[in-house]
Design a protein around this motif. Structure first.
Motif, PDB file in Angstrom:
ATOM      1  N   LEU A  76       0.835  -1.202   0.000  1.00  0.00           N
ATOM      2  CA  LEU A  76       0.000   0.000   0.000  1.00  0.00           C
ATOM      3  C   LEU A  76       0.870   1.253   0.000  1.00  0.00           C
ATOM      4  CD1 LEU A  76      -3.018   0.796   0.181  1.00  0.00           C
ATOM      5  CD2 LEU A  76      -2.710   0.934   2.653  1.00  0.00           C
ATOM      6  N   ASN A  77       0.627   2.144  -0.942  1.00  0.00           N
ATOM      7  CA  ASN A  77       1.383   3.388  -1.049  1.00  0.00           C
ATOM      8  C   ASN A  77       0.421   4.545  -0.830  1.00  0.00           C
ATOM      9  OD1 ASN A  77       2.806   5.682  -1.792  1.00  0.00           O
ATOM     10  ND2 ASN A  77       3.832   4.691  -3.514  1.00  0.00           N
ATOM     11  N   LEU A  78       0.417   5.093   0.385  1.00  0.00           N
ATOM     12  CA  LEU A  78      -0.548   6.143   0.735  1.00  0.00           C
ATOM     13  C   LEU A  78      -0.315   7.436  -0.036  1.00  0.00           C
ATOM     14  CD1 LEU A  78      -0.853   5.576   4.598  1.00  0.00           C
ATOM     15  CD2 LEU A  78      -2.306   4.724   2.756  1.00  0.00           C
ATOM     16  N   ALA A  79       0.853   7.599  -0.619  1.00  0.00           N
ATOM     17  CA  ALA A  79       1.127   8.795  -1.418  1.00  0.00           C
ATOM     18  C   ALA A  79       0.481   8.703  -2.797  1.00  0.00           C
ATOM     19  CB  ALA A  79       2.635   9.001  -1.557  1.00  0.00           C
ATOM     20  N   LYS A  80       0.207   7.479  -3.240  1.00  0.00           N
ATOM     21  CA  LYS A  80      -0.340   7.292  -4.587  1.00  0.00           C
ATOM     22  C   LYS A  80      -1.753   6.734  -4.612  1.00  0.00           C
ATOM     23  CE  LYS A  80       4.037   6.634  -6.964  1.00  0.00           C
ATOM     24  NZ  LYS A  80       4.868   5.741  -7.780  1.00  0.00           N
ATOM     25  N   GLN A  81      -2.151   6.038  -3.559  1.00  0.00           N
ATOM     26  CA  GLN A  81      -3.451   5.373  -3.555  1.00  0.00           C
ATOM     27  C   GLN A  81      -4.420   6.102  -2.648  1.00  0.00           C
ATOM     28  OE1 GLN A  81      -3.141   1.151  -3.113  1.00  0.00           O
ATOM     29  NE2 GLN A  81      -5.326   0.846  -2.784  1.00  0.00           N
ATOM     30  N   LYS A  82      -5.605   6.395  -3.159  1.00  0.00           N
ATOM     31  CA  LYS A  82      -6.643   7.056  -2.357  1.00  0.00           C
ATOM     32  C   LYS A  82      -7.216   6.057  -1.373  1.00  0.00           C
ATOM     33  CE  LYS A  82      -9.732  10.307  -1.400  1.00  0.00           C
ATOM     34  NZ  LYS A  82      -9.916  10.077   0.013  1.00  0.00           N
ATOM     35  N   VAL A  83      -7.268   6.457  -0.111  1.00  0.00           N
ATOM     36  CA  VAL A  83      -7.824   5.611   0.946  1.00  0.00           C
ATOM     37  C   VAL A  83      -8.759   6.458   1.803  1.00  0.00           C
ATOM     38  CG1 VAL A  83      -5.807   4.063   1.045  1.00  0.00           C
ATOM     39  CG2 VAL A  83      -5.876   6.095   2.515  1.00  0.00           C
ATOM     40  N   VAL A  84      -9.643   5.794   2.549  1.00  0.00           N
ATOM     41  CA  VAL A  84     -10.468   6.551   3.488  1.00  0.00           C
ATOM     42  C   VAL A  84      -9.575   7.009   4.632  1.00  0.00           C
ATOM     43  CG1 VAL A  84     -12.650   5.437   2.886  1.00  0.00           C
ATOM     44  CG2 VAL A  84     -11.246   4.450   4.693  1.00  0.00           C
ATOM     45  N   ASP A  85      -9.862   8.223   5.125  1.00  0.00           N
ATOM     46  CA  ASP A  85      -9.020   8.766   6.186  1.00  0.00           C
ATOM     47  C   ASP A  85      -9.881   9.418   7.263  1.00  0.00           C
ATOM     48  OD1 ASP A  85      -9.821  11.243   5.115  1.00  0.00           O
ATOM     49  OD2 ASP A  85      -7.974  11.514   3.983  1.00  0.00           O
ATOM     50  N   GLN A  86      -9.222  10.038   8.220  1.00  0.00           N
ATOM     51  CA  GLN A  86      -9.927  10.677   9.335  1.00  0.00           C
ATOM     52  C   GLN A  86     -10.877  11.766   8.845  1.00  0.00           C
ATOM     53  OE1 GLN A  86     -10.178   9.893  12.500  1.00  0.00           O
ATOM     54  NE2 GLN A  86      -8.772   8.161  12.314  1.00  0.00           N
ATOM     55  N   GLY A  87     -10.521  12.450   7.758  1.00  0.00           N
ATOM     56  CA  GLY A  87     -11.406  13.479   7.201  1.00  0.00           C
ATOM     57  C   GLY A  87     -12.718  12.891   6.709  1.00  0.00           C
ATOM     58  N   ASP A  88     -12.646  11.726   6.077  1.00  0.00           N
ATOM     59  CA  ASP A  88     -13.860  11.054   5.594  1.00  0.00           C
ATOM     60  C   ASP A  88     -14.733  10.604   6.767  1.00  0.00           C
ATOM     61  OD1 ASP A  88     -12.977  11.234   2.876  1.00  0.00           O
ATOM     62  OD2 ASP A  88     -11.707   9.482   3.210  1.00  0.00           O
ATOM     63  N   ILE A  89     -14.090  10.108   7.817  1.00  0.00           N
ATOM     64  CA  ILE A  89     -14.812   9.681   9.017  1.00  0.00           C
ATOM     65  C   ILE A  89     -15.480  10.881   9.675  1.00  0.00           C
ATOM     66  CG2 ILE A  89     -14.524   8.715  11.345  1.00  0.00           C
ATOM     67  CD1 ILE A  89     -12.150   7.039  10.049  1.00  0.00           C
ATOM     68  N   LYS A  90     -14.752  11.989   9.775  1.00  0.00           N
ATOM     69  CA  LYS A  90     -15.285  13.219  10.381  1.00  0.00           C
ATOM     70  C   LYS A  90     -16.488  13.732   9.587  1.00  0.00           C
ATOM     71  CE  LYS A  90     -14.617  16.211  13.668  1.00  0.00           C
ATOM     72  NZ  LYS A  90     -14.960  15.788  15.031  1.00  0.00           N
ATOM     73  N   GLN A  91     -16.413  13.652   8.261  1.00  0.00           N
ATOM     74  CA  GLN A  91     -17.531  14.089   7.409  1.00  0.00           C
ATOM     75  C   GLN A  91     -18.792  13.282   7.724  1.00  0.00           C
ATOM     76  OE1 GLN A  91     -17.488  16.565   4.902  1.00  0.00           O
ATOM     77  NE2 GLN A  91     -19.680  16.229   4.699  1.00  0.00           N
ATOM     78  N   LEU A  92     -18.644  11.961   7.867  1.00  0.00           N
ATOM     79  CA  LEU A  92     -19.788  11.125   8.229  1.00  0.00           C
ATOM     80  C   LEU A  92     -20.349  11.537   9.587  1.00  0.00           C
ATOM     81  CD1 LEU A  92     -18.548   7.563   7.146  1.00  0.00           C
ATOM     82  CD2 LEU A  92     -20.317   8.947   6.024  1.00  0.00           C
ATOM     83  N   GLU A  93     -19.470  11.780  10.548  1.00  0.00           N
ATOM     84  CA  GLU A  93     -19.910  12.165  11.892  1.00  0.00           C
ATOM     85  C   GLU A  93     -20.673  13.482  11.871  1.00  0.00           C
ATOM     86  OE1 GLU A  93     -16.327  10.005  14.417  1.00  0.00           O
ATOM     87  OE2 GLU A  93     -16.220  12.158  14.051  1.00  0.00           O
ATOM     88  N   GLN A  94     -20.175  14.445  11.098  1.00  0.00           N
ATOM     89  CA  GLN A  94     -20.857  15.750  11.003  1.00  0.00           C
ATOM     90  C   GLN A  94     -22.236  15.592  10.382  1.00  0.00           C
ATOM     91  OE1 GLN A  94     -17.910  17.981   8.833  1.00  0.00           O
ATOM     92  NE2 GLN A  94     -16.772  18.535  10.681  1.00  0.00           N
ATOM     93  N   GLU A  95     -22.340  14.772   9.354  1.00  0.00           N
ATOM     94  CA  GLU A  95     -23.632  14.557   8.705  1.00  0.00           C
ATOM     95  C   GLU A  95     -24.594  13.816   9.626  1.00  0.00           C
ATOM     96  OE1 GLU A  95     -21.987  14.642   4.097  1.00  0.00           O
ATOM     97  OE2 GLU A  95     -22.691  12.740   4.928  1.00  0.00           O
ATOM     98  N   ILE A  96     -24.083  12.845  10.383  1.00  0.00           N
ATOM     99  CA  ILE A  96     -24.923  12.135  11.357  1.00  0.00           C
ATOM    100  C   ILE A  96     -25.477  13.109  12.381  1.00  0.00           C
ATOM    101  CG2 ILE A  96     -24.901  10.477  13.285  1.00  0.00           C
ATOM    102  CD1 ILE A  96     -22.791   8.869  11.624  1.00  0.00           C
ATOM    103  N   ASP A  97     -24.595  13.921  12.970  1.00  0.00           N
ATOM    104  CA  ASP A  97     -25.009  14.860  14.016  1.00  0.00           C
ATOM    105  C   ASP A  97     -26.015  15.876  13.482  1.00  0.00           C
ATOM    106  OD1 ASP A  97     -23.327  13.548  15.771  1.00  0.00           O
ATOM    107  OD2 ASP A  97     -21.709  15.022  15.600  1.00  0.00           O
ATOM    108  N   SER A  98     -25.736  16.425  12.309  1.00  0.00           N
ATOM    109  CA  SER A  98     -26.617  17.429  11.720  1.00  0.00           C
ATOM    110  C   SER A  98     -27.993  16.832  11.409  1.00  0.00           C
ATOM    111  CB  SER A  98     -25.973  17.982  10.454  1.00  0.00           C
ATOM    112  OG  SER A  98     -26.838  18.848   9.788  1.00  0.00           O
ATOM    113  N   CYS A  99     -27.998  15.650  10.837  1.00  0.00           N
ATOM    114  CA  CYS A  99     -29.257  14.991  10.465  1.00  0.00           C
ATOM    115  C   CYS A  99     -30.050  14.591  11.704  1.00  0.00           C
ATOM    116  CB  CYS A  99     -28.933  13.772   9.611  1.00  0.00           C
ATOM    117  SG  CYS A  99     -30.366  12.939   8.935  1.00  0.00           S
ATOM    118  N   ASN A 100     -29.358  14.069  12.689  1.00  0.00           N
ATOM    119  CA  ASN A 100     -30.014  13.563  13.891  1.00  0.00           C
ATOM    120  C   ASN A 100     -30.726  14.671  14.667  1.00  0.00           C
ATOM    121  OD1 ASN A 100     -30.588  11.111  15.179  1.00  0.00           O
ATOM    122  ND2 ASN A 100     -29.104  11.538  16.775  1.00  0.00           N
TER     123      ASN A 100
END
Length: 196
Positions: free
Chosen positions: A87-111
């Motif tokens: 796995l080469n994180l410099a070249k391969q797109k992976v889910v990261d903390q930003g993606d997790i945070k985005q889900l959390e923000q949407e959950i909180d806002s929707c809820n």
């Protein structure tokens, strides 16, 4: 990337190849994990298609978010199809903390806009609601597969597991939000008491 030949016959004997070309059994935990993520992505696509049947939902933030999430799931599957050592994180797109945070923000806002739960809800009432719940349950299975994989291969990134955990919560909340937006009553669990 161009796929000119769809069948390769490499799987005829029960094997497949990882992204690196390494041959592996189709029963391997890694294959189970990314195969279930692929199944999840199909379920999320089905939810998106059901939403398209209602023109009012096309302007919903949920519809826009689903397109993003499908791409994130494809990235996640690609990561799981790649041995951690390659796995080469410099070249391969992976889910990261930003993606997790985005889900959390949407959950909180929707809820915030949903009525508090007084009882467990059952899947159903509308194809969108049921599809969201189907995706949620497949997401939970994908998470369990990744937990098993991480127990066997210690260098699998924890973000893969956390992302799936958060996404299953997201799918639960949007199942409720879709019921509200479609003006469909939620089906509550009828907790039957044991006969005495």
């Amino acid at each position: 990337m161009r796929l000119s030949k769809i069948y390769t016959k490499t799987g005829d004997q029960g094997g497949t190849m990882l992204a690196t070309g390494e041959k592996i059994s189709k029963t391997a935990l890694r294959i189970e994990a990314y195969g279930t993520v692929d199944e999840l992505n199909s379920c999320v696509g089905l939810l998106r298609d059901h939403m398209q049947a209602d023109p009012g939902l096309l302007k919903s933030w949920i519809f826009t978010s689903i397109a993003r999430i499908q791409n994130e799931l494809f990235d996640l599957g690609g990561e799981l199809a790649t041995p951690s050592s390659a796995l080469n994180l410099a070249k391969q797109k992976v889910v990261d903390q930003g993606d997790i945070k985005q889900l959390e923000q949407e959950i909180d806002s929707c809820n915030e806009s949903l009525p508090p739960l007084a009882n467990f809800v059952l899947p159903g009432g509308h194809l969108c609601n049921s599809s969201a719940h189907l995706a949620r349950t497949v997401c939970r299975r994908a998470e369990r597969e990744v937990v098993r994989l991480r127990a066997e291969e210690k260098d699998v990134r924890v973000e893969t597991q956390i992302y799936l955990n958060r996404l299953s919560d997201w799918l639960f909340v949007i199942s409720r939000a879709l019921s509200k937006e479609l003006n469909v009553p939620e089906i509550l669990w009828d907790q039957r008491k044991p006969k005495s």
